[in-house]
Design a protein around this motif. Structure first.
Motif, PDB file in Angstrom:
ATOM      1  N   PHE A   1       0.836  -1.199   0.000  1.00 19.09           N
ATOM      2  CA  PHE A   1       0.000   0.000   0.000  1.00 19.09           C
ATOM      3  C   PHE A   1       0.872   1.251   0.000  1.00 19.09           C
ATOM      4  O   PHE A   1       1.846   1.332   0.740  1.00 19.09           O
ATOM      5  N   ILE A   2       0.532   2.213  -0.839  1.00 16.47           N
ATOM      6  CA  ILE A   2       1.234   3.498  -0.850  1.00 16.47           C
ATOM      7  C   ILE A   2       0.395   4.520  -0.089  1.00 16.47           C
ATOM      8  O   ILE A   2      -0.792   4.708  -0.387  1.00 16.47           O
ATOM      9  N   TYR A   3       1.010   5.167   0.881  1.00 15.92           N
ATOM     10  CA  TYR A   3       0.341   6.289   1.537  1.00 15.92           C
ATOM     11  C   TYR A   3       0.411   7.464   0.576  1.00 15.92           C
ATOM     12  O   TYR A   3       1.459   8.092   0.404  1.00 15.92           O
ATOM     13  N   ASP A   4      -0.708   7.758  -0.089  1.00 14.79           N
ATOM     14  CA  ASP A   4      -0.671   8.723  -1.186  1.00 14.79           C
ATOM     15  C   ASP A   4      -1.314  10.059  -0.846  1.00 14.79           C
ATOM     16  O   ASP A   4      -1.645  10.837  -1.739  1.00 14.79           O
ATOM     17  N   HIS A   5      -1.488  10.357   0.434  1.00 12.97           N
ATOM     18  CA  HIS A   5      -1.992  11.664   0.851  1.00 12.97           C
ATOM     19  C   HIS A   5      -0.835  12.661   0.928  1.00 12.97           C
ATOM     20  O   HIS A   5       0.073  12.496   1.754  1.00 12.97           O
ATOM     21  N   GLY A   6      -0.867  13.699   0.098  1.00 14.49           N
ATOM     22  CA  GLY A   6       0.081  14.783   0.304  1.00 14.49           C
ATOM     23  C   GLY A   6      -0.275  15.514   1.589  1.00 14.49           C
ATOM     24  O   GLY A   6      -1.420  15.481   2.043  1.00 14.49           O
ATOM     25  N   ILE A   7       0.716  16.163   2.189  1.00 16.46           N
ATOM     26  CA  ILE A   7       0.485  16.840   3.469  1.00 16.46           C
ATOM     27  C   ILE A   7       0.295  18.328   3.229  1.00 16.46           C
ATOM     28  O   ILE A   7       1.218  19.020   2.788  1.00 16.46           O
ATOM     29  N   SER A   8      -0.891  18.816   3.502  1.00 15.13           N
ATOM     30  CA  SER A   8      -1.158  20.243   3.368  1.00 15.13           C
ATOM     31  C   SER A   8      -0.774  20.964   4.646  1.00 15.13           C
ATOM     32  O   SER A   8      -0.604  20.347   5.704  1.00 15.13           O
ATOM     33  N   ILE A   9      -0.643  22.282   4.554  1.00 13.06           N
ATOM     34  CA  ILE A   9      -0.227  23.090   5.696  1.00 13.06           C
ATOM     35  C   ILE A   9      -1.232  24.218   5.878  1.00 13.06           C
ATOM     36  O   ILE A   9      -1.463  24.998   4.954  1.00 13.06           O
ATOM     37  N   PRO A  10      -1.850  24.340   7.055  1.00 10.16           N
ATOM     38  CA  PRO A  10      -2.760  25.466   7.297  1.00 10.16           C
ATOM     39  C   PRO A  10      -1.977  26.775   7.289  1.00 10.16           C
ATOM     40  O   PRO A  10      -0.829  26.816   7.732  1.00 10.16           O
ATOM     41  N   THR A  11      -2.592  27.813   6.785  1.00  6.75           N
ATOM     42  CA  THR A  11      -1.904  29.108   6.699  1.00  6.75           C
ATOM     43  C   THR A  11      -1.811  29.792   8.056  1.00  6.75           C
ATOM     44  O   THR A  11      -0.956  30.650   8.258  1.00  6.75           O
ATOM     45  N   SER A  12      -2.689  29.420   8.976  1.00  2.00           N
ATOM     46  CA  SER A  12      -2.639  30.014  10.310  1.00  2.00           C
ATOM     47  C   SER A  12      -3.235  29.019  11.307  1.00  2.00           C
ATOM     48  O   SER A  12      -4.307  28.454  11.051  1.00  2.00           O
ATOM     49  N   PRO A  13      -2.570  28.776  12.425  1.00  2.00           N
ATOM     50  CA  PRO A  13      -1.241  29.265  12.772  1.00  2.00           C
ATOM     51  C   PRO A  13      -0.176  28.545  11.970  1.00  2.00           C
ATOM     52  O   PRO A  13      -0.398  27.454  11.472  1.00  2.00           O
ATOM     53  N   THR A  14       0.962  29.171  11.846  1.00  2.00           N
ATOM     54  CA  THR A  14       1.986  28.635  10.969  1.00  2.00           C
ATOM     55  C   THR A  14       2.777  27.529  11.657  1.00  2.00           C
ATOM     56  O   THR A  14       2.528  27.187  12.805  1.00  2.00           O
ATOM     57  N   VAL A  15       3.713  26.957  10.940  1.00  4.97           N
ATOM     58  CA  VAL A  15       4.489  25.833  11.462  1.00  4.97           C
ATOM     59  C   VAL A  15       5.943  26.253  11.639  1.00  4.97           C
ATOM     60  O   VAL A  15       6.400  27.225  11.055  1.00  4.97           O
ATOM     61  N   ASP A  16       6.663  25.494  12.460  1.00  2.00           N
ATOM     62  CA  ASP A  16       8.082  25.794  12.645  1.00  2.00           C
ATOM     63  C   ASP A  16       8.869  25.333  11.429  1.00  2.00           C
ATOM     64  O   ASP A  16       8.388  24.556  10.593  1.00  2.00           O
ATOM     65  N   ILE A  17      10.098  25.782  11.314  1.00  2.00           N
ATOM     66  CA  ILE A  17      10.895  25.556  10.120  1.00  2.00           C
ATOM     67  C   ILE A  17      11.211  24.082   9.913  1.00  2.00           C
ATOM     68  O   ILE A  17      11.272  23.591   8.782  1.00  2.00           O
ATOM     69  N   GLN A  18      11.404  23.317  10.998  1.00  2.02           N
ATOM     70  CA  GLN A  18      11.693  21.894  10.864  1.00  2.02           C
ATOM     71  C   GLN A  18      10.487  21.129  10.338  1.00  2.02           C
ATOM     72  O   GLN A  18      10.614  20.245   9.484  1.00  2.02           O
ATOM     73  N   THR A  19       9.316  21.474  10.847  1.00  2.72           N
ATOM     74  CA  THR A  19       8.095  20.837  10.361  1.00  2.72           C
ATOM     75  C   THR A  19       7.863  21.168   8.902  1.00  2.72           C
ATOM     76  O   THR A  19       7.519  20.291   8.090  1.00  2.72           O
ATOM     77  N   LEU A  20       8.051  22.424   8.538  1.00  3.47           N
ATOM     78  CA  LEU A  20       7.871  22.845   7.158  1.00  3.47           C
ATOM     79  C   LEU A  20       8.833  22.091   6.235  1.00  3.47           C
ATOM     80  O   LEU A  20       8.432  21.593   5.169  1.00  3.47           O
ATOM     81  N   SER A  21      10.080  21.976   6.643  1.00  5.97           N
ATOM     82  CA  SER A  21      11.067  21.259   5.833  1.00  5.97           C
ATOM     83  C   SER A  21      10.655  19.807   5.631  1.00  5.97           C
ATOM     84  O   SER A  21      10.722  19.270   4.521  1.00  5.97           O
ATOM     85  N   ALA A  22      10.239  19.144   6.718  1.00  3.18           N
ATOM     86  CA  ALA A  22       9.851  17.737   6.633  1.00  3.18           C
ATOM     87  C   ALA A  22       8.679  17.543   5.684  1.00  3.18           C
ATOM     88  O   ALA A  22       8.664  16.605   4.867  1.00  3.18           O
ATOM     89  N   ILE A  23       7.700  18.426   5.758  1.00  2.00           N
ATOM     90  CA  ILE A  23       6.520  18.305   4.888  1.00  2.00           C
ATOM     91  C   ILE A  23       6.903  18.501   3.430  1.00  2.00           C
ATOM     92  O   ILE A  23       6.470  17.740   2.543  1.00  2.00           O
ATOM     93  N   LEU A  24       7.728  19.504   3.147  1.00  2.00           N
ATOM     94  CA  LEU A  24       8.109  19.779   1.760  1.00  2.00           C
ATOM     95  C   LEU A  24       8.918  18.627   1.166  1.00  2.00           C
ATOM     96  O   LEU A  24       8.725  18.251   0.010  1.00  2.00           O
ATOM     97  N   ILE A  25       9.826  18.075   1.957  1.00  2.00           N
ATOM     98  CA  ILE A  25      10.629  16.951   1.457  1.00  2.00           C
ATOM     99  C   ILE A  25       9.734  15.737   1.211  1.00  2.00           C
ATOM    100  O   ILE A  25       9.849  15.060   0.180  1.00  2.00           O
ATOM    101  N   PHE A  26       8.832  15.453   2.154  1.00  2.00           N
ATOM    102  CA  PHE A  26       7.934  14.308   1.978  1.00  2.00           C
ATOM    103  C   PHE A  26       7.078  14.477   0.728  1.00  2.00           C
ATOM    104  O   PHE A  26       6.927  13.535  -0.069  1.00  2.00           O
ATOM    105  N   ASN A  27       6.494  15.649   0.543  1.00  2.00           N
ATOM    106  CA  ASN A  27       5.620  15.852  -0.616  1.00  2.00           C
ATOM    107  C   ASN A  27       6.386  15.754  -1.936  1.00  2.00           C
ATOM    108  O   ASN A  27       5.845  15.268  -2.933  1.00  2.00           O
TER     109      ASN A  27
END
Length: 204
Positions: free
Chosen positions: A88-114
Protein backbone atom coordinates in the motif's frame (compact mmCIF):
# COMPACT_ATOMS: atom_id res chain seq x y z
CA UNK A 1 12.82 37.26 -0.88
CA UNK A 2 10.23 34.48 -0.80
CA UNK A 3 8.00 34.60 2.26
CA UNK A 4 7.07 31.55 4.31
CA UNK A 5 3.41 32.13 3.46
CA UNK A 6 4.27 31.96 -0.26
CA UNK A 7 6.11 28.67 0.33
CA UNK A 8 3.11 27.26 2.18
CA UNK A 9 0.84 28.38 -0.66
CA UNK A 10 3.12 26.62 -3.17
CA UNK A 11 3.04 23.48 -1.04
CA UNK A 12 -0.74 23.50 -0.93
CA UNK A 13 -0.81 23.97 -4.70
CA UNK A 14 1.16 20.72 -4.86
CA UNK A 15 -1.69 19.03 -2.98
CA UNK A 16 -4.13 20.27 -5.62
CA UNK A 17 -1.96 18.65 -8.30
CA UNK A 18 -1.98 15.40 -6.31
CA UNK A 19 -5.77 15.53 -6.17
CA UNK A 20 -5.86 15.95 -9.96
CA UNK A 21 -3.37 13.08 -10.44
CA UNK A 22 -1.08 15.61 -12.15
CA UNK A 23 2.21 14.32 -10.83
CA UNK A 24 4.57 16.12 -13.20
CA UNK A 25 3.23 19.50 -12.07
CA UNK A 26 3.30 18.23 -8.49
CA UNK A 27 7.02 17.52 -8.91
CA UNK A 28 7.62 21.01 -10.29
CA UNK A 29 5.56 22.73 -7.60
CA UNK A 30 6.99 20.78 -4.65
CA UNK A 31 10.55 21.18 -5.87
CA UNK A 32 10.07 24.93 -6.22
CA UNK A 33 8.67 25.14 -2.68
CA UNK A 34 11.61 23.18 -1.31
CA UNK A 35 14.14 25.33 -3.19
CA UNK A 36 12.42 28.50 -1.98
CA UNK A 37 12.58 27.33 1.62
CA UNK A 38 16.29 26.60 1.35
CA UNK A 39 16.94 30.05 -0.11
CA UNK A 40 14.80 31.73 2.54
CA UNK A 41 16.65 29.88 5.30
CA UNK A 42 20.04 30.83 3.87
CA UNK A 43 19.11 34.48 3.43
CA UNK A 44 17.29 35.09 6.69
CA UNK A 45 18.19 33.32 9.90
CA UNK A 46 15.19 34.93 11.59
CA UNK A 47 12.90 32.54 9.71
CA UNK A 48 13.67 29.97 12.38
CA UNK A 49 11.66 32.09 14.82
CA UNK A 50 8.38 31.05 13.23
CA UNK A 51 5.76 30.46 15.90
CA UNK A 52 5.67 26.84 17.05
CA UNK A 53 3.62 27.28 20.20
CA UNK A 54 0.30 26.16 18.71
CA UNK A 55 -0.87 22.61 19.34
CA UNK A 56 -4.52 21.99 18.54
CA UNK A 57 -4.45 18.38 19.74
CA UNK A 58 -2.89 17.66 23.11
CA UNK A 59 -0.10 15.11 22.81
CA UNK A 60 0.23 15.43 19.04
CA UNK A 61 3.09 17.44 17.61
CA UNK A 62 2.53 19.91 14.78
CA UNK A 63 3.91 17.62 12.07
CA UNK A 64 1.63 14.72 13.00
CA UNK A 65 -1.27 17.14 13.29
CA UNK A 66 -0.75 18.24 9.67
CA UNK A 67 -0.56 14.60 8.54
CA UNK A 68 -3.80 13.68 10.30
CA UNK A 69 -5.73 16.74 9.17
CA UNK A 70 -4.60 16.23 5.57
CA UNK A 71 -5.74 12.62 5.61
CA UNK A 72 -9.22 13.31 7.00
CA UNK A 73 -9.86 16.36 4.79
CA UNK A 74 -8.72 14.91 1.47
CA UNK A 75 -11.57 13.76 -0.76
CA UNK A 76 -9.48 12.03 -3.43
CA UNK A 77 -9.37 8.34 -2.71
CA UNK A 78 -7.30 6.73 -5.42
CA UNK A 79 -5.20 4.15 -3.58
CA UNK A 80 -2.34 2.92 -5.75
CA UNK A 81 -1.95 -0.84 -5.66
CA UNK A 82 1.64 -0.92 -7.00
CA UNK A 83 0.83 -3.17 -9.93
CA UNK A 84 -1.50 -5.49 -8.00
CA UNK A 85 1.08 -6.22 -5.31
CA UNK A 86 0.29 -6.51 -1.63
CA UNK A 87 1.90 -3.15 -0.83
CA UNK A 88 0.00 0.00 0.00
CA UNK A 89 1.23 3.50 -0.85
CA UNK A 90 0.34 6.29 1.54
CA UNK A 91 -0.67 8.72 -1.19
CA UNK A 92 -1.99 11.66 0.85
CA UNK A 93 0.08 14.78 0.30
CA UNK A 94 0.49 16.84 3.47
CA UNK A 95 -1.16 20.24 3.37
CA UNK A 96 -0.23 23.09 5.70
CA UNK A 97 -2.76 25.47 7.30
CA UNK A 98 -1.90 29.11 6.70
CA UNK A 99 -2.64 30.01 10.31
CA UNK A 100 -1.24 29.27 12.77
CA UNK A 101 1.99 28.63 10.97
CA UNK A 102 4.49 25.83 11.46
CA UNK A 103 8.08 25.79 12.65
CA UNK A 104 10.90 25.56 10.12
CA UNK A 105 11.69 21.89 10.86
CA UNK A 106 8.09 20.84 10.36
CA UNK A 107 7.87 22.85 7.16
CA UNK A 108 11.07 21.26 5.83
CA UNK A 109 9.85 17.74 6.63
CA UNK A 110 6.52 18.31 4.89
CA UNK A 111 8.11 19.78 1.76
CA UNK A 112 10.63 16.95 1.46
CA UNK A 113 7.93 14.31 1.98
CA UNK A 114 5.62 15.85 -0.62
CA UNK A 115 8.45 16.07 -3.16
CA UNK A 116 9.30 12.41 -2.53
CA UNK A 117 5.64 11.47 -2.92
CA UNK A 118 5.39 13.40 -6.19
CA UNK A 119 8.30 11.44 -7.70
CA UNK A 120 6.95 8.21 -6.25
CA UNK A 121 3.44 8.60 -7.66
CA UNK A 122 4.79 9.80 -11.01
CA UNK A 123 6.82 6.61 -11.24
CA UNK A 124 3.89 4.43 -10.21
CA UNK A 125 1.60 6.04 -12.76
CA UNK A 126 4.35 5.84 -15.39
CA UNK A 127 3.73 9.53 -15.91
CA UNK A 128 7.42 9.99 -16.64
CA UNK A 129 9.83 8.51 -19.20
CA UNK A 130 12.39 7.91 -16.43
CA UNK A 131 10.49 5.51 -14.16
CA UNK A 132 13.49 4.09 -12.31
CA UNK A 133 15.17 7.48 -11.90
CA UNK A 134 11.99 8.89 -10.37
CA UNK A 135 11.88 5.98 -7.92
CA UNK A 136 15.51 6.63 -6.97
CA UNK A 137 14.76 10.31 -6.35
CA UNK A 138 11.80 9.33 -4.18
CA UNK A 139 14.05 6.88 -2.33
CA UNK A 140 16.68 9.54 -1.59
CA UNK A 141 14.08 12.03 -0.40
CA UNK A 142 12.21 9.56 1.82
CA UNK A 143 15.54 8.55 3.38
CA UNK A 144 16.49 12.20 3.83
CA UNK A 145 13.27 13.21 5.54
CA UNK A 146 13.40 10.15 7.81
CA UNK A 147 16.96 10.76 8.97
CA UNK A 148 16.57 14.54 9.26
CA UNK A 149 13.33 14.22 11.18
CA UNK A 150 14.47 11.53 13.60
CA UNK A 151 17.70 13.42 14.32
CA UNK A 152 15.92 16.66 15.24
CA UNK A 153 12.73 15.60 17.03
CA UNK A 154 10.71 12.70 18.29
CA UNK A 155 7.72 12.31 16.00
CA UNK A 156 4.62 10.30 16.62
CA UNK A 157 3.40 7.40 14.57
CA UNK A 158 1.50 9.12 11.70
CA UNK A 159 4.42 10.81 9.96
CA UNK A 160 6.80 7.93 10.61
CA UNK A 161 4.23 5.49 9.21
CA UNK A 162 3.83 7.45 5.98
CA UNK A 163 7.57 7.83 5.38
CA UNK A 164 8.67 4.32 6.32
CA UNK A 165 5.78 2.64 4.53
CA UNK A 166 6.45 4.47 1.27
CA UNK A 167 10.19 3.97 1.56
CA UNK A 168 9.59 0.25 1.99
CA UNK A 169 7.49 0.18 -1.19
CA UNK A 170 10.13 2.08 -3.17
CA UNK A 171 12.97 -0.13 -1.91
CA UNK A 172 10.95 -3.19 -2.96
CA UNK A 173 10.38 -1.71 -6.42
CA UNK A 174 14.11 -1.04 -6.77
CA UNK A 175 14.97 -4.63 -5.86
CA UNK A 176 16.23 -3.92 -2.34
CA UNK A 177 14.23 -6.66 -0.64
CA UNK A 178 16.27 -6.74 2.58
CA UNK A 179 15.91 -2.99 3.18
CA UNK A 180 12.23 -3.15 2.29
CA UNK A 181 11.68 -5.93 4.81
CA UNK A 182 13.41 -3.86 7.49
CA UNK A 183 11.01 -0.98 6.78
CA UNK A 184 7.93 -3.19 7.05
CA UNK A 185 9.26 -4.93 10.17
CA UNK A 186 9.63 -1.51 11.78
CA UNK A 187 6.09 -0.61 10.70
CA UNK A 188 4.85 -3.74 12.46
CA UNK A 189 6.74 -2.61 15.56
CA UNK A 190 5.13 0.84 15.40
CA UNK A 191 1.66 -0.63 15.03
CA UNK A 192 2.19 -2.93 18.01
CA UNK A 193 3.47 -0.14 20.24
CA UNK A 194 1.21 2.79 19.37
CA UNK A 195 -1.77 3.94 21.39
CA UNK A 196 -4.16 4.91 18.60
CA UNK A 197 -6.43 6.77 21.02
CA UNK A 198 -3.75 9.48 21.05
CA UNK A 199 -4.33 10.12 17.34
CA UNK A 200 -8.09 10.52 17.04
CA UNK A 201 -8.95 13.40 14.73
CA UNK A 202 -12.45 14.18 13.56
CA UNK A 203 -13.23 16.00 10.33
CA UNK A 204 -15.24 19.05 11.16
Amino acid sequence: MTSISAIIEKNNQTIAFFNANDYLNAIESSTLALTSLREASENNGEESNIDESHAEFSGINRLDECVLLSAVSEHRRAIHDTNNSDYFIYDHGISIPTSPTVDIQTLSAILIFNTALAYHLAAESQDTPTHTESLKKAQRLYRLVYYVDTSTRSTGMPFQFAVINNLGVVERKLGNAAVSNQCFDYLAYLLENTNFEDYQVYDQ
